[in-house]
Write an enzyme that holds these catalytic residues in place. Structure first.
Site, PDB file in Angstrom:
ATOM      1  N   ASP A  90       0.823  -1.211   0.000  1.00 46.61           N
ATOM      2  CA  ASP A  90       0.000   0.000   0.000  1.00 46.61           C
ATOM      3  C   ASP A  90       0.858   1.263   0.000  1.00 46.61           C
ATOM      4  OD1 ASP A  90      -2.595   1.465   0.469  1.00 46.61           O
ATOM      5  OD2 ASP A  90      -1.529   2.010   2.311  1.00 46.61           O
TER       6      ASP A  90
ATOM      7  N   GLU B 242       1.626  -0.019  -4.846  1.00 49.84           N
ATOM      8  CA  GLU B 242       0.790   1.137  -5.165  1.00 49.84           C
ATOM      9  C   GLU B 242       1.652   2.368  -4.954  1.00 49.84           C
ATOM     10  OE1 GLU B 242      -3.162   3.623  -3.698  1.00 49.84           O
ATOM     11  OE2 GLU B 242      -1.948   2.477  -2.280  1.00 49.84           O
TER      12      GLU B 242
END
Length: 627
Positions: free
Chosen positions: A273, A310
């Site tokens: 993330d 990401e």
């Protein structure tokens, strides 16, 4: 019961958490440099309690080995005052503030011994939030749908974060016990059942993990040691300490966690993330360290294992090899494709969408991955990104929708509720037929009508109030003054649950058939499976609002024509003179009709010009030899 306190040195590097040495013997190891003394407090199912002094080791580690039996729960007592769950707890049966529980290894009977994973170029990803994917919202409740996903053409599911978070309703990014699968989802056993079921259906499982911050409620890491940075912050709280005093052991903790998911739960990959908020000025970046260790474990296990990041940076260094200064991550999310398609088809220009909206952006995203590759961004007020030259499409994950793009809208609307059916179809074709790793967000494949809201279930009123204020400010910053669903209300969570019954009738059935067919077209033609951008030519007919993608693989050629305007477009008929035939036509899928089978042979006397309808996707193919 008696304690077997060992004076022997710890393993190098030390392994955090409980380690079952035998049926009746467990070693407990915790890194707690802030503690002068540490006790292990154990409780059993019969309500008996025992306490043991832990032995201090170098670099702030404490350890003790105990005789024990099943049904064990435990806490650490720091300096005789603070009772805390284990930072490396494998299970929190009573939530983030309760005691930790020992999970015995080899207690699950796996059936995936022959599983070797899915090659990266074959990934078609399905992002899933466990709590809202099914009515029960558990790992096991998702298992009956795995065959459906396989038949759709999905090859991997990506689970939103499942590390233990407060309460039962959360996206997962407030996780605090990084080794413990969420109790309300079914804990470790439930996760293993889901992964085992996926592998039996030839589906990989990728897990979204959060290494940039830790949630606020139940976050006790700061009582043990310098897990958090003194100089960096993220939008969600203190950043994890990767380059300050004590960071060596923090890095080991995080790398151990990454490896744990691969080894213990047979996972096939990790989605890291917001790595732009993983702040590390060390000579050896933590992303490189995570990727190398995870890949080493994958090779030992004989499985294809992927690390996907990401990132908001548009920086290809993340995915370039370490030999030229990269971090060797396998692939990264590339949001510019989504922003380009969404803003163009919806007309929305708030927030980051204000930087997009031109058909040229869509064309560039198909050729270069990053639309902003050094270009000036009005939204950011500065130049953004660098070119991703020389990188194939298998290094980039594209999507039309994901948890952020849907859930961060005030009302959680999905793309299918924002655009017409024709616009939706051409968007889907652009995604699936692009040279990228396509990802779907759960429910989009049949035009789910339920929104996907942002939701939490924190126990503290002040924290809940802060969450609401934060959401409000974010929407106002984007120019959205509309009211939004209450994140704390249980109804907000329940409204976000999928209704799988929709897919069997009406427009939802047609949309599902459409997604399935487009994926089949991708899988049936070598040029569409070939993700090397050097084998692609993009032609932009700007005045006609049309993009033509010529793709090749060996002697096989495919032409994809995407009409993105309100007027019909005439092109030179690909079937004239070269034996091409139409293999896909989005216009045959109507809201109230059954899709027609496409004729795959060239007509006897095709016209020299071919008229294509507005907002349509058409695919033509030619092979050197008939198959």
């Amino acid at each position: 019961m008696g304690a077997l306190i060992s004076e022997e040195p710890l393993l190098t590097p030390p392994l955090h958490g409980p380690h079952v040495l035998s049926r009746n013997e467990i070693s407990f190891v915790v890194w707690a440099p802030y503690a002068k003394r540490m006790k292990l407090e154990i409780s059993y199912g019969d309500h008996s309690n025992h306490s043991f002094d832990m032995i201090s080791h170098a670099k702030g580690y404490f350890a003790v080995t105990c005789e024990t039996s099943g049904g064990l729960q435990y806490r650490y007592l720091i300096n005789g005052r603070k009772k805390r769950p284990d930072p490396a707890s494998k299970f929190q049966p009573r939530g983030v503030n309760g005691p930790s529980s020992v999970v015995f290894p080899n207690s699950f009977n796996w059936h995936d011994q022959s599983w070797m994973g899915v090659p990266r170029a074959n990934l078609i990803i399905y992002e899933m939030h466990v709590g809202t994917f099914s009515s029960k919202g558990t790992f096991e409740a998702a298992i009956p749908y795995l065959g459906y996903l396989r038949d759709l053409g999905i090859t991997a599911i990506e689970l939103m974060p499942i590390a233990q978070f407060p309460g039962e309703r959360n996206w997962g990014y407030d996780g605090v016990d990084l080794f413990a699968p969420q109790n309300s989802y079914g804990g470790p056993q439930g996760l293993k059942k889901l992964v085992d079921g996926c592998h039996q259906k030839e589906l990989s499982v990728i897990l979204d993990v959060v290494y940039n911050h830790v949630g606020p409620e139940g976050n006790y890491l700061g009582d043990f040691g310098p897990y958090f940075s003194d100089k960096y912050r993220t939008p969600w709280g203190p950043a994890v300490n990767y380059d300050e005093s004590g960071s060596d052991e923090v890095r080991k903790f995080v790398v151990q966690n990454a490896v744990y998911w691969i080894e213990e739960f047979h996972l096939d990959g990790l989605r890291l993330d917001a790595v732009d908020k993983v702040l590390d000025m060390s000579p050896r970046h933590i992303l490189l360290e995570i990727g190398e260790r995870v890949h080493e474990v994958g090779e030992i296990l004989g499985r294809e294992v992927h690390v996907i990041a990401e990132s908001d940076l548009n920086d290809p260094r993340i995915i370039r090899p370490k030999e030229i200064g990269g971090y060797s991550v396998d692939a990264q999310w590339a949001d510019d494709f989504q922003h380009s398609v969404h803003s163009y088809l919806t007309g929305e220009r708030f927030g980051y969408y204000s930087d997009f909206g031109n058909i040229k952006d869509i064309a560039k995203s198909l050729t270069s991955a990053f639309v902003y590759d050094g270009r000036y961004s009005n939204h950011r007020g500065r130049s953004h990104g660098v070119p991703a030259n020389g990188l194939g499409g298998d290094k980039f994950v594209y999507c039309l929708q994901n948890h952020d793009q849907v859930g961060n809208r005030p009302n959680g609307e999905r793309l299918s509720s924002l655009v017409s059916f024709d616009r939706l179809k051409v968007a889907v074709a652009l995604l699936i037929l692009s040279p990228s790793l396509p990802m779907l967000f759960m429910g989009e494949e049949y035009a789910e009508v339920a929104p996907f809201h942002y939701f939490v279930s924190h126990s503290g009123k002040e924290l809940t109030k802060a969450v609401k204020e934060g959401r409000k400010k974010a929407h106002l910053r984007d120019g959205l003054e509309r009211r939004f669903a209450d994140p704390e209300a249980e109804s907000t969570f329940l409204e976000s649950k999928l209704d799988h019954g929709l897919k069997s009738a009406g427009i939802h059935k047609t949309v599902l058939e459409y997604y399935r067919d487009v994926i089949q077209v991708r899988n049936s033609h070598g040029p569409l499976r070939n993700l090397q951008r050097s084998c692609q030519e993009i032609v932009l007919l700007e005045n006609e609002s049309t993009i033509i993608a010529n793709r090749s693989f060996g002697q096989e050629v495919v032409k994809c024509v995407f009409v993105l305007g309100e007027r019909a477009v005439k092109i030179e008929n690909p079937a004239v003179g070269n034996g091409m035939c139409k293999v896909f036509d989005s216009t045959t899928y109507q809201e109230n009709s059954i899709p027609k089978r496409i004729e795959t042979r060239p007509r006897e006397s095709p016209n020299s010009d071919l008229e294509l309808r507005p907002f349509s996707a058409t695919v033509f193919a030619i092979r050197s030899e008939p198959r």
